[in-house]
Design an enzyme around this catalytic site. Structure first.
Site, short mmCIF file in Angstrom:
data_model
loop_
_atom_site.label_atom_id
_atom_site.label_comp_id
_atom_site.label_asym_id
_atom_site.label_seq_id
_atom_site.Cartn_x
_atom_site.Cartn_y
_atom_site.Cartn_z
N PHE A 150 0.81 -1.22 0.00
CA PHE A 150 0.00 0.00 0.00
C PHE A 150 0.84 1.27 0.00
O PHE A 150 0.37 2.34 -0.36
CB PHE A 150 -0.93 0.01 1.24
CG PHE A 150 -0.24 0.39 2.52
CD1 PHE A 150 -0.03 1.73 2.85
CD2 PHE A 150 0.23 -0.57 3.41
CE1 PHE A 150 0.64 2.08 4.02
CE2 PHE A 150 0.89 -0.23 4.57
CZ PHE A 150 1.09 1.10 4.88
N LYS A 174 -1.29 -7.17 -9.30
CA LYS A 174 -2.26 -7.24 -8.19
C LYS A 174 -1.79 -6.25 -7.12
O LYS A 174 -0.88 -6.53 -6.34
CB LYS A 174 -2.34 -8.65 -7.60
CG LYS A 174 -3.55 -8.75 -6.65
CD LYS A 174 -3.33 -9.60 -5.44
CE LYS A 174 -2.55 -8.99 -4.34
NZ LYS A 174 -3.16 -7.87 -3.63
N SER A 227 5.54 -6.92 3.38
CA SER A 227 6.16 -7.23 4.68
C SER A 227 6.94 -8.55 4.60
O SER A 227 6.67 -9.39 3.73
CB SER A 227 5.07 -7.34 5.74
OG SER A 227 4.14 -8.34 5.36
N CYS A 282 9.75 1.55 3.48
CA CYS A 282 10.63 0.43 3.83
C CYS A 282 12.04 0.94 4.08
O CYS A 282 12.87 0.22 4.62
CB CYS A 282 10.63 -0.61 2.74
SG CYS A 282 11.40 -0.03 1.25
N GLU A 383 9.86 -4.25 13.04
CA GLU A 383 9.38 -3.14 12.21
C GLU A 383 8.10 -2.55 12.81
O GLU A 383 7.17 -3.27 13.12
CB GLU A 383 9.09 -3.66 10.79
CG GLU A 383 8.64 -2.56 9.85
CD GLU A 383 8.51 -3.02 8.39
OE1 GLU A 383 7.98 -4.13 8.17
OE2 GLU A 383 8.93 -2.28 7.50
P1 NAD Z 1 1.72 -6.70 3.09
O1 NAD Z 1 2.80 -7.72 3.16
O2 NAD Z 1 0.63 -6.76 4.09
O3 NAD Z 1 0.99 -6.77 1.65
C1 NAD Z 1 1.72 -6.68 0.45
C2 NAD Z 1 0.93 -7.37 -0.66
O4 NAD Z 1 0.80 -8.75 -0.35
C3 NAD Z 1 -0.48 -6.84 -0.85
O5 NAD Z 1 -0.76 -6.79 -2.23
C4 NAD Z 1 -1.34 -7.89 -0.14
O6 NAD Z 1 -2.66 -7.97 -0.68
C5 NAD Z 1 -0.56 -9.16 -0.41
N1 NAD Z 1 -0.75 -10.20 0.61
C6 NAD Z 1 -1.04 -10.04 1.92
N2 NAD Z 1 -1.10 -11.23 2.54
C7 NAD Z 1 -0.84 -12.17 1.61
C8 NAD Z 1 -0.74 -13.59 1.64
N3 NAD Z 1 -0.94 -14.28 2.76
N4 NAD Z 1 -0.45 -14.23 0.49
C9 NAD Z 1 -0.24 -13.54 -0.65
N5 NAD Z 1 -0.31 -12.18 -0.73
C10 NAD Z 1 -0.61 -11.51 0.38
O7 NAD Z 1 2.45 -5.28 3.09
P2 NAD Z 1 1.81 -3.82 3.19
O8 NAD Z 1 1.28 -3.61 4.56
O9 NAD Z 1 0.91 -3.57 2.03
O10 NAD Z 1 3.12 -2.94 2.97
C11 NAD Z 1 3.99 -2.59 4.00
C12 NAD Z 1 5.19 -3.51 4.05
O11 NAD Z 1 5.88 -3.49 2.81
C13 NAD Z 1 6.21 -3.07 5.09
O12 NAD Z 1 6.68 -4.20 5.77
C14 NAD Z 1 7.32 -2.44 4.26
O13 NAD Z 1 8.59 -2.45 4.87
C15 NAD Z 1 7.28 -3.30 3.03
N6 NAD Z 1 7.88 -2.64 1.88
C16 NAD Z 1 9.06 -3.13 1.41
C17 NAD Z 1 9.69 -2.51 0.35
C18 NAD Z 1 10.99 -3.01 -0.17
O14 NAD Z 1 11.39 -2.61 -1.26
N7 NAD Z 1 11.70 -3.89 0.53
C19 NAD Z 1 9.09 -1.39 -0.27
C20 NAD Z 1 7.86 -0.95 0.21
C21 NAD Z 1 7.26 -1.59 1.30
#
Ligand code: NAD
Length: 483
Positions: A150, A174, A227, A282, A383
């Site tokens: 997000f 997605k 995450s 992140c 985090e």
């Molecule tokens: P999230 O992991 O909750 O969701 C990310 C994506 O995964 C979404 O599209 C979600 O619908 C999908 N998802 C959620 N649960 C799933 C599952 N069980 N199986 C398959 N797909 C699933 O992350 P968020 O809250 O949207 O974003 C924040 C996180 O992203 C933070 O931890 C941040 O550090 C990380 N982030 C990392 C980077 C990087 O480049 N390393 C960049 C931006 C954000």
């Protein structure tokens, strides 16, 4: 009536077959902006079929023509720059300037994709044996998908989509169901490009659609950003299904501040790094480690300046920090602050329980500064993903490096110093994928891979840069003799 967002499949906007929806709120006003369909396996199958059918024609479209689409795409994003930024603010809660910065970085990824005709070139060698020549060619590898978070709803999808399709692959996105409006606008622009049907597809939803993409036999590879626990699931599931995968995870980023650092410049940088996007980056600075005398100076300066940050609605141009994404994020952040107090830390500035006039229902967490954080406590290791900066004290440079290297994350780490030798030792010894020297947010530009180590990355080839060309292509070695 609240609109339900459509999917974009095979060159047209279509209703999801799934009937379940996920509400999308403006986190500052609580206004219901839209409903996001929670697409199911049928929706994914339709998108994969479209992308599979489109692949052969698209891969044989001349590469210069494929790159040309990126030029037109960039023009459209520039023309819609302010509208995109506003939508990012409304669904995410960040400030207008932060959203503009995001869109600017997204454009850099489109720029990178324009270079694909150069970057996909390969090499060769004549006379590897008498009259025999050997060459390598790069070919597009098939249908790719990206599952995105997000927090940079417009930028992160563009780390992947432009390069993937410019390389000749077809693509399914997605996005996060928390922020689907930025990607809706993104696909409205892609629709204007008149790409062949099926080259780009959008499937909105949460876990069911992500799961179906990871398991679909016709998908070659998956790019993921989110995450760490989910990144690990994505990596394991995709590899089990024989796919290439790059899974960028979460972070706990440390900043070491040396006694010889320029304190004024360091504090200014750390403020931006910790509280920009309300800490939902992140690459956000999560822990500032003050070495020796730097600790007290840092604490005094930050205490003065953090309290002055203006929290408010992102569309108000005077706002310096917006909301967090949702009430559940707010609750998580507030409970981590409480836990940190229970674990003996000193909450110097407490952002819990604040409200903003006119936006009383918003998901507000004020900038929070926590001092005397000890090693091995939750605030030092996990985090938070919110506007919370922890301060830790180290007696020496070596101890600071040891604290940083203890982390199970390895996304980014920075040092503020005026000592080149120590900066070099930091670059050399710290186990993190993005290193900043007198830089608070060590964000790689589009032509460099986005680093990430340990629990911050699962895979081999990272997003962006030449890694992305490797990820999105297959190399074929041709050995020729003509008699
Ligand atoms: P999230 O992991 O909750 O969701 C990310 C994506 O995964 C979404 O599209 C979600 O619908 C999908 N998802 C959620 N649960 C799933 C599952 N069980 N199986 C398959 N797909 C699933 O992350 P968020 O809250 O949207 O974003 C924040 C996180 O992203 C933070 O931890 C941040 O550090 C990380 N982030 C990392 C980077 C990087 O480049 N390393 C960049 C931006 C954000």
């Amino acid at each position: 009536m609240t609109k339900t967002i459509k999917n974009y499949i095979n060159g047209e906007w279509v209703d999801a077959r799934a009937t379940d929806v996920i509400p999308v709120h403006d986190p500052a006003t609580c206004e219901l902006l839209a409903n996001c369909p929670d697409s199911n396996i049928d929706d994914v199958n339709t998108a994969v079929q479209a992308a599979t059918d489109a692949f052969e024609e698209w891969r044989s479209t001349p590469i210069l023509s494929r790159a040309q689409y990126m030029h037109h795409f960039k023009v459209l994003v520039e023309e819609n720059f302010e509208d995109i930024s506003q939508i990012v603010v409304k669904e995410h809660g960040k400030t207008m300037d932060e959203a503009r910065g995001e869109v600017r970085r997204a454009i850099e990824s489109i720029d990178f994709a324009m270079s694909v005709p150069v970057l996909m070139r390969s090499d060769g060698l004549e006379d590897i044996s008498s009259g025999i020549d050997e060459t390598t060619v790069r070919q597009p590898a098939g249908v790719f998908a990206a599952i995105t978070p997000f927090n940079f709803p417009f930028m992160v999808p563009l780390w992947f989509l432009p390069t993937a399709i410019a390389c000749g692959n077809t693509f399914i996105l997605k996005p996060s169901p928390q922020t689907p409006l930025s990607t809706e606008l993104l696909f409205e622009m892609l629709d204007e490009l008149d790409l062949p049907e099926g080259v780009v597809n959008l499937v909105n939803g949460g876990v069911p659609s992500a799961q179906a993409l990871m398991e679909h036999p016709d998908i070659t590879g998956v790019s993921f950003v989110g995450s760490s626990p989910i990144a690990k699931i994505i990596y394991e599931t995709c590899t089990r299904h024989g796919k290439r995968v790059q899974a960028q995870g979460g972070a706990k980023n440390y900043i070491a501040v040396m006694p010889d650092a320029n304190m004024e410049a360091s504090v200014k940088n750390i403020l931006g790094a910790a509280y920009g996007c309300a800490g939902q980056r992140c690459l956000a600075a999560a822990v500032a480690v003050g070495v020796g005398d730097a600790y007290d100076q840092l604490k005094d300066e930050l205490t003065k300046q953090v309290a002055n940050l203006k929290v408010g609605y992102g569309l108000d141009e005077t706002t310096q920090m917006g909301t967090v994404i949702s009430d559940s994020a707010k609750n998580r952040i507030e409970s981590m602050i409480a836990q940190s107090a229970d674990e003996g830390a000193d909450i110097v500035i407490d952002g819990r329980g604040i409200t903003v006039d006119g936006y009383e229902k918003g998901s507000w967490v004020g900038p929070t500064l926590i001092a005397d954080v000890k090693r091995d406590t939750t605030m030092a290791t996990e985090e938070v993903f919110g506007p919370v900066l922890a301060l830790m004290k180290a007696d020496s440079f070596e101890e600071a490096v040891d604290i940083i290297n203890d982390s199970h994350y390895g996304n980014a780490a920075s040092i503020f110093t005026s000592n080149g030798k120590q900066a070099r030792e930091f670059k050399y010894n710290v186990k993190a994928g993005n290193i900043g020297v007198n830089i608070g947010v060590a964000a790689p530009s589009a032509s460099f891979p986005f680093g990430g180590q340990k629990d911050s990355f699962f895979g081999d080839l990272h997003g962006q840069g030449m890694d992305s060309i490797e990820f999105y292509t297959e190399r074929k070695i041709v050995i020729e003799r003509w008699v």
